[in-house]
Design a protein around this motif. Structure first.
Motif, short mmCIF file in Angstrom:
data_model
loop_
_atom_site.label_atom_id
_atom_site.label_comp_id
_atom_site.label_asym_id
_atom_site.label_seq_id
_atom_site.Cartn_x
_atom_site.Cartn_y
_atom_site.Cartn_z
N GLU A 798 -22.61 -16.19 4.92
CA GLU A 798 -23.47 -15.06 4.56
C GLU A 798 -22.65 -13.79 4.36
OE1 GLU A 798 -27.43 -16.61 7.04
OE2 GLU A 798 -26.08 -15.10 7.90
N LEU A 801 -20.80 -14.13 0.98
CA LEU A 801 -21.69 -13.95 -0.17
C LEU A 801 -22.04 -12.48 -0.37
CD1 LEU A 801 -24.12 -16.98 0.35
CD2 LEU A 801 -22.38 -16.75 -1.44
N VAL A 867 -30.20 -9.71 -2.65
CA VAL A 867 -29.85 -10.35 -3.92
C VAL A 867 -31.06 -11.14 -4.41
CG1 VAL A 867 -27.42 -10.52 -3.25
CG2 VAL A 867 -28.96 -12.44 -2.78
N LYS A 869 -32.75 -14.67 -6.51
CA LYS A 869 -32.57 -16.12 -6.47
C LYS A 869 -31.56 -16.59 -7.52
CE LYS A 869 -35.16 -20.46 -6.63
NZ LYS A 869 -36.51 -21.07 -6.79
N TRP A 871 -29.04 -14.95 -8.87
CA TRP A 871 -27.67 -14.59 -8.46
C TRP A 871 -27.17 -15.54 -7.37
CZ3 TRP A 871 -25.21 -13.47 -3.94
CH2 TRP A 871 -23.92 -12.95 -4.04
N LEU A 872 -28.01 -15.84 -6.40
CA LEU A 872 -27.59 -16.70 -5.30
C LEU A 872 -27.23 -18.10 -5.79
CD1 LEU A 872 -27.13 -17.16 -2.30
CD2 LEU A 872 -29.56 -17.72 -2.08
N GLU A 873 -28.05 -18.66 -6.68
CA GLU A 873 -27.77 -20.01 -7.16
C GLU A 873 -26.47 -20.05 -7.95
OE1 GLU A 873 -29.33 -22.73 -6.21
OE2 GLU A 873 -30.42 -21.33 -4.92
N THR A 875 -23.89 -17.94 -7.72
CA THR A 875 -22.77 -17.68 -6.82
C THR A 875 -22.52 -18.88 -5.91
OG1 THR A 875 -23.38 -15.33 -6.84
CG2 THR A 875 -21.85 -16.05 -5.13
N ARG A 876 -23.58 -19.55 -5.51
CA ARG A 876 -23.43 -20.74 -4.68
C ARG A 876 -22.64 -21.83 -5.43
NH1 ARG A 876 -27.55 -22.09 -0.85
NH2 ARG A 876 -29.12 -21.19 -2.22
N LEU A 927 -32.34 -17.79 0.33
CA LEU A 927 -32.40 -16.41 -0.16
C LEU A 927 -32.81 -15.47 0.98
CD1 LEU A 927 -32.20 -14.50 -2.61
CD2 LEU A 927 -34.63 -14.95 -3.02
N VAL A 930 -29.81 -14.76 3.34
CA VAL A 930 -28.83 -13.80 2.81
C VAL A 930 -29.38 -12.39 2.89
CG1 VAL A 930 -27.51 -13.09 0.78
CG2 VAL A 930 -27.77 -15.52 1.30
N ASN A 931 -30.62 -12.20 2.52
CA ASN A 931 -31.18 -10.85 2.52
C ASN A 931 -31.47 -10.32 3.92
OD1 ASN A 931 -30.99 -10.70 -0.25
ND2 ASN A 931 -33.06 -11.49 -0.60
#
Length: 957
Positions: A798, A801, A867, A869, A871-873, A875-876, A927, A930-931
C-alpha cells in the motif's frame, strides 16, 4: 576549360572543326575515367527495408529477433536547433517537449506508453529532432498504436495552450543548472574556441527570453516549415513482419503534405559550418569566483570520427581513433604522479565536441603564484608534457590500438537501439549503414594500410604548438600575468627545444598472487549450510563470516558472468570520540590515495582497470560496508585485493598529503564543482543527525597518518561479524567453493568500541529549515512526511502504490515550474518503523513558495480522494511485471542485495515477503484498502521542509 574566341580560328573552318573535335574527345575521356571507389558511399545494409513515398517520406524497417522481445520505433525530423530563426530560439526544443506530451490520437501519450514494457522519449539536437517509442512485441494492437503515434508526431502534434505553457516552464527549468560557475566556465571556453570560425554564438539569455516572451506564430511557423514529409523518416526495428509494417507505413504516411515553397533545409545549415583557420588564439578572462590564476591550453581539430560515408571517411575516422587510443596511455602516465606537470588534462571527444564539428583536448595549469619565474616554469613544464604526449610512438603501440579497434567493432551488437540509431544518422547525416561484416572487413583492410609513419605524422600534427591552439588565461581580481607576447615567446622556445619522449609505459600488474598470501586452512571451515526455496544459499563459516549467495540472470550481455558483493556489519565506532570517528570515516578515501602492500595508488588503479574490478569501503551511519564487483574469472583477484587492503595498508605520506589537499579543496570550494542534483543532502543529513560528526577544515588539519591508520587497525583490518551478500551470474556450488576457501583465511577478530554506541534515531518531528549555499542560482526543495507504519507485506505494498500515485501527481502538477519534479517513499529507520513520503523539485528563485503550495495541494488531494479503480488495475499489472523481472534478472541496480540486507538487519525472514508479494498485490489489495491507507499514511503531522537557497539571496530578496 578551353575558351574559343571569335578570332582567326573561327574564320578557318578546319581549325574550328578540330577544336570542336578536341573538346568532344576531352569530355569523352573524362567520362570514361572511373570514379575513385575510395570516395564512393557504402551501400546500405541489405537487411534493412528502405523506401521513400511519393511525398518524400522515408522509412527504414528491419526484423531483428533480439532477446529483448521488443520493438523500437523512431520518428526523425531533419530539423533541429540549427533551423531556428532568431525569433524561434529554443522552439525546436519546446516543440519536442510538446510532441512527447500529447498528439491527435494520444492526448495523454505518457499515460498510454507509461505501462509496463512501453516507453517513450524525445530529444532535440542541432541537425534533427527525434521521437522514440519502445513497445513489447507480439501484440498487433500495441504495434498499430506505435505506428499511429509516429504518424501523429509527423504532422499531428497537439498544441493546447495549457500544454504549451507547462512545457515552456519545463524547458526553462531544464536550462537551469546545478553548477552555475561550471556552466559559465564551459560557456566561456566554448565561445573563445569558436571565435574566428564564422559560427554564430548561441546565447542562453536570448533563448530564455524567447521562451518567456513566447511568440506562438513564430513557434507554429517552425512546425509548419520543417515538420514535412521530405524531412521525415520512420524507423521500426524489432520482432516485426516487415511486409505488413511497410503496408501500414504507406497507408499512414502517404497523405502527409509539404507546404508550398518549402524552405531549403540544407541552406539553413551553411552558417553553422565551422571554418577552421588554424591560427593560435590568446585571451584573458577575469574570474570573480575562483581567484587562482591559471591557463587552459587547448588544441582543436575538425572531427572526422562520426558519420563516415565512404572508405576515405572511414580512413580519417580510424586515424582519429588510433590517435585517441595511442595518446591516452601517455596522458595517464603523466597524470599518475602526485605532482603532475599539469593540473588537469582531458580530451573532449565524441558527444562533447563543439557544435558537432570540433574536437579538442584541454590542459589546465594552475599557477602557484603571480611570480613570472614561477609561471614560466609551470608553463614550460606543461607544454613539454603536451609535446611528449604526442611523440615517441612504436609499432607495438600502434598494433595494440589496432587490435582494440577491431575488438570493439567485432563486438558491436545489433541491438534494436543501435540499429535504430544507425539508420537515424544515415537519414540525417548521410552516414554509412552497411552490412556489419562488410564494414568490419573494410575497417580491417584500412587498418592494415596505416603504418607507423602515417600515424606518427597524424599525431605530431595534432601536437603542433604553433597552430590550432587556444591559450586562455583566467585570473582573479588582484592577479597579474605576463602579456601575450611573452607567452608566445615561451611557446616558440618550447617548440624549438629538443624534447625526450616519455619512457615506455609499464604494463599493468597481471596478478596479486605474489603480493598476497592468504593463509590456507586445513580443518573444516563451514559451520552451517542451507538453501531456501528462493534459491538463496546460506553458508556460515567457523570464523563467523556469513555468506548469502543468490544467482540471477543477467539483464543484458554487459552483465554476463558478473559478480556483485555487498558486505556489511554494524558500525560500532563511538560517536562521542570525534577524532576517532572522523579518522575511521575518512579512511576509505585515504586508502584510495595511499595504496596497499608494496603497490602505489596508481599501480592498483591500473590493476583494477585492467581486470575491471571495483572495490570500495564505506563507514555509514549505521553500518560498515564493502562493495565489490568483478567478472567471475577475476573473482580470486578481487578477494586478493580485499585481503591486501585489510592486512597491508600502505602508509604513503605523499599519498596522504595528496588526499588532504584534495579534501581541503572540496571543503573550501563550498559547492564549486558539484556533480549531481543531490549535492545538498549532506546538509540535510547533518540536520537530521547532529550527533554524527562531519569533517571540517579544523578536523582535517588535525588528522595525521598515524591517527588515520590507527583507525584502520581498529576498524578496517578484519572481517569479524561481516555478512557477505553475493549476487550475479554464477553457479552457487562452484562459487561457494572458491569464496569459502578464501574467506576462511581472512583475519577475524572481535572489535568493540571503547564506549557503548549511542542509538541514532531519525527525528520524527516537524522541521522547517533554510540552507544557504554558494554557487547556485535557483532554489531546491525537499519535503518529507515521516510516519510510523507496520512492516507487514500488505502495508508495504500500500505504501509503495501510494508513492507511485504521489509521484505521478507531483510530476504532472509541478512540471509548469520544474523540469523533473519527483516524489517517492522510503524507510527512514526501518528498525523503528519510520517511513516517509518525500517530494523534491527545483525552482526559479522566487517561485519556490508557489510550487511548495502546489505540491502540498496534490499531497492533500491524494489523501482526500485517493486513487480510482482504473489507475489501481493498471498500476497493479505494471507492478507485478516489474517485480517479477527484478527478482529474476540483475543489472545496474539489482534487487537482492538491498532486500537481503534489510531483512537480515531487522531479523525478518527473507522468503516471506517475496513469496507473498504478487498474491497479496493481486488478491488482497482492494481500492478501499489503498484509499484507506492514503488517509492514514499521507499525514502532515511531522512534515519537514528543507529549502536550499543562494547564500546571497536574502539581500536580493
Amino acid at each position: 576549360m578551353m575558351v574559343i574566341k571569335n578570332s582567326g580560328l573561327m574564320g578557318d573552318k578546319k581549325y574550328y572543326l578540330f577544336g570542336l573535335f578536341f573538346l568532344w574527345l576531352w569530355s569523352a575521356l573524362c567520362q570514361q575515367q572511373p570514379n575513385n571507389p575510395y570516395n564512393d558511399n557504402l551501400a546500405l545494409d541489405p537487411a534493412i527495408r528502405y523506401g521513400k513515398l511519393d511525398n518524400g517520406f522515408t522509412y527504414y524497417l528491419q526484423n531483428n529477433d533480439s532477446r529483448s522481445n521488443s520493438i523500437e520505433l523512431r520518428m526523425v525530423v531533419k530539423a533541429g536547433m540549427y533551423h531556428e530563426d532568431k525569433d524561434q530560439l529554443e522552439y525546436a526544443h519546446l516543440l519536442e517537449h510538446i510532441g512527447a506530451t500529447g498528439t491527435k490520437h494520444f492526448p495523454l501519450i505518457k499515460e498510454y506508453f507509461g505501462t509496463s514494457g512501453r516507453y517513450i522519449h524525445a530529444g532535440t539536437r542541432n541537425h534533427h529532432t527525434y521521437y522514440f517509442a519502445r513497445i513489447p512485441s507480439g501484440d498487433k494492437e500495441v504495434l498499430d498504436s506505435g505506428l499511429q503515434v509516429l504518424r501523429d508526431w509527423a504532422q499531428d502534434i497537439s498544441f493546447e495552450n495549457e500544454s504549451i505553457n507547462v512545457e515552456r516552464e519545463a524547458v526553462l527549468a531544464e536550462m537551469r543548472v546545478n553548477d552555475p560557475y561550471k556552466e559559465w566556465l564551459s560557456t566561456v571556453i566554448k565561445e573563445e574556441i569558436l571565435k574566428n570560425t564564422g559560427v554564430p554564438i548561441r546565447e542562453q539569455k536570448a533563448s530564455v527570453k524567447n521562451i518567456k516572451d513566447f511568440d506562438k506564430n513564430a513557434f507554429l511557423g517552425f512546425y509548419k516549415d520543417w515538420y514535412r514529409p521530405d524531412l521525415e523518416a520512420a524507423i521500426v526495428v524489432g520482432d516485426i513482419n516487415v511486409d505488413s509494417v511497410e503496408l501500414d507505413i504507406k497507408r499512414l504516411f502517404s497523405d502527409l503534405k509539404t507546404p508550398n515553397n518549402p524552405k531549403n533545409a540544407s541552406k539553413q545549415l551553411e552558417k553553422w559550418k565551422i571554418k577552421h583557420k588554424g591560427e593560435n588564439q590568446y585571451a584573458t578572462i577575469r574570474d570573480t569566483v575562483s581567484f587562482n590564476s591559471r591557463v587552459y591550453v587547448i588544441g582543436k581539430f575538425l572531427d572526422r570520427k562520426k558519420n563516415p560515408k565512404n572508405p576515405s571517411d572511414y580512413k580519417a575516422m580510424l586515424l582519429q581513433e588510433l590517435y585517441e587510443l595511442m595518446i591516452t596511455p601517455k596522458v595517464k602516465q603523466l597524470e599518475q604522479q602526485f605532482d603532475p606537470p599539469f593540473s588537469q588534462f582531458f580530451m573532449k571527444y565524441g558527444s562533447t565536441k563543439i557544435e558537432g564539428q570540433l574536437n579538442y583536448d584541454q590542459m589546465r595549469v594552475d599557477f602557484e603564484n603571480d611570480e613570472p619565474k614561477q609561471i614560466k616554469e609551470q608553463f614550460f613544464k606543461a607544454l613539454v608534457a603536451r609535446k611528449q604526449i604526442h611523440m615517441g610512438f612504436t609499432n607495438s603501440e600502434l598494433d595494440k590500438a589496432k587490435k582494440e579497434i577491431l575488438k570493439n567493432y567485432s563486438k558491436k551488437k545489433n541491438s534494436n537501439s543501435s540499429l535504430v540509431t544507425k539508420y537515424m544518422y544515415h537519414f540525417v547525416r548521410g552516414a554509412a549503414a552497411p552490412d556489419p561484416q562488410k564494414e568490419l572487413k573494410l575497417i580491417s583492410r584500412l587498418l592494415d594500410d596505416i603504418d607507423l609513419k602515417e600515424i606518427k605524422a597524424f599525431i605530431e600534427d595534432k601536437g603542433d604548438l604553433k597552430k590550432n591552439m587556444n591559450f586562455l588565461f583566467f585570473k582573479g581580481k588582484e592577479n597579474t600575468i605576463p602579456n601575450y607576447n611573452i607567452f608566445k615567446q615561451w611557446v616558440n622556445e618550447v617548440d624549438s627545444m629538443k624534447i625526450e619522449p616519455l619512457p615506455p609505459v609499464e604494463p599493468p600488474l597481471e596478478s596479486l598472487e605474489k603480493e598476497v598470501q592468504i593463509p590456507g586452512v586445513e580443518y573444516a571451515v563451514i559451520e552451517e549450510v542451507s538453501e531456501n526455496i528462493l534459491g538463496v544459499s546460506k553458508i556460515v563459516l567457523k570464523n563467523g563470516i556469513k555468506l548469502l549467495l543468490k544467482p540471477t540472470k543477467p539483464k543484458s550481455d554487459r552483465y554476463c558472468n558478473s559478480i556483485v558483493i555487498n558486505a556489511f556489519r554494524p558500525n560500532t565506532v563511538s560517536l562521542e570520540n570525534r577524532e576517532e570517528y572522523l579518522s575511521a570515516k575518512v579512511l576509505p578515501e585515504v586508502l584510495k590515495f595511499t595504496g596497499a602492500g608494496s603497490l602505489t595508488k596508481f599501480e592498483l588503479e591500473n590493476f583494477k582497470q585492467n581486470k575491471d574490478l571495483r572495490l570500495n569501503f564505506e563507514l555509514g551511519r549505521d553500518y560498515q560496508k564493502i562493495y565489490a564487483r568483478s567478472k567471475e574469472v577475476y573473482l580470486d583477484e578481487l578477494l586478493n585485493l580485499l585481503y591486501l587492503y585489510l592486512e597491508k595498508p600502505r602508509i604513503d605520506k605523499d599519498g596522504f598529503i595528496a588526499w588532504k589537499t584534495n579534501q581541503e579543496e572540496i571543503l573550501m570550494k563550498d559547492g564549486l564543482g558539484r556533480g549531481n542534483s543531490n549535492f545538498y543532502m549532506d546538509m540535510i543529513l547533518a540536520l537530521w543527525y547532529p550527533e554524527v560528526p562531519n569533517l571540517k577544515i579544523r578536523d582535517l588539519n588535525d588528522l595525521t597518518t598515524k591517527k588515520v591508520f590507527k583507525a584502520h587497525n581498529r576498524w578496517f583490518s578484519d572481517l569479524s561479524d561481516y555478512t557477505f551478500i553475493i549476487t550475479g551470474d554464477f553457479d552457487s556450488d562452484d562459487l561457494a567453493e572458491r569464496v569459502v576457501q578464501k574467506l576462511a583465511g581472512f583475519p577475524v577478530e572481535t572489535k568493540k568500541s571503547s564506549k557503548e554506541r549511542s542509538n541514532i534515531k531519525f527525528p520524527l518531528k516537524k522541521m522547517d529549515k533554510t540552507i544557504r549555499l554558494k554557487n547556485i542560482d535557483q532554489a531546491y526543495v525537499r519535503l518529507y512526511f515521516p510516519i510510523t507504519a507496520s512492516r507487514d507485506i500488505k502495508t508495504q505494498i500500500e505504501l509503495k502504490l501510494l508513492s507511485q500515485a504521489l509521484n505521478e501527481r507531483i510530476f504532472d502538477r509541478l512540471r509548469e515550474g520544474c523540469y523533473s519534479p519527483a516524489a517517492g517513499g522510503e524507510w527512514m529507520d526501518i528498525e523503528k518503523d519510520v517511513y516517509s513520503y518525500n517530494i523534491r523539485f527545483d525552482s526559479e528563485l522566487g517561485n519556490e513558495d508557489k510550487l511548495i503550495h502546489m505540491a502540498l495541494e496534490e499531497f492533500r488531494k491524494l489523501r482526500k480522494d485517493g486513487v480510482d479503480k482504473e489507475w489501481l488495475e493498471k498500476t497493479r499489472r505494471d507492478e507485478k511485471a516489474t517485480y517479477g523481472t527484478s527478482l529474476d534478472y540483475f543489472g545496474l541496480f539489482p534487487f537482492w542485495p538491498e532486500y537481503i540486507q534489510r531483512k537480515i538487519s531487522i531479523g525478518e525472514d527473507i522468503e516471506k515477503d517475496v513469496l507473498q508479494y504478487k498474491t497479496v498485490l493481486e488478491h488482497f489489495i482492494s481500492l478501499e484498502d489503498v484509499n484507506t491507507a492514503a488517509k492514514k499514511y499521507l499525514n502532515e503531522k511531522n512534515v519537514q521542509k528543507f529549502i536550499i537557497l543562494p547564500a546571497e539571496y536574502s539581500d536580493i530578496k
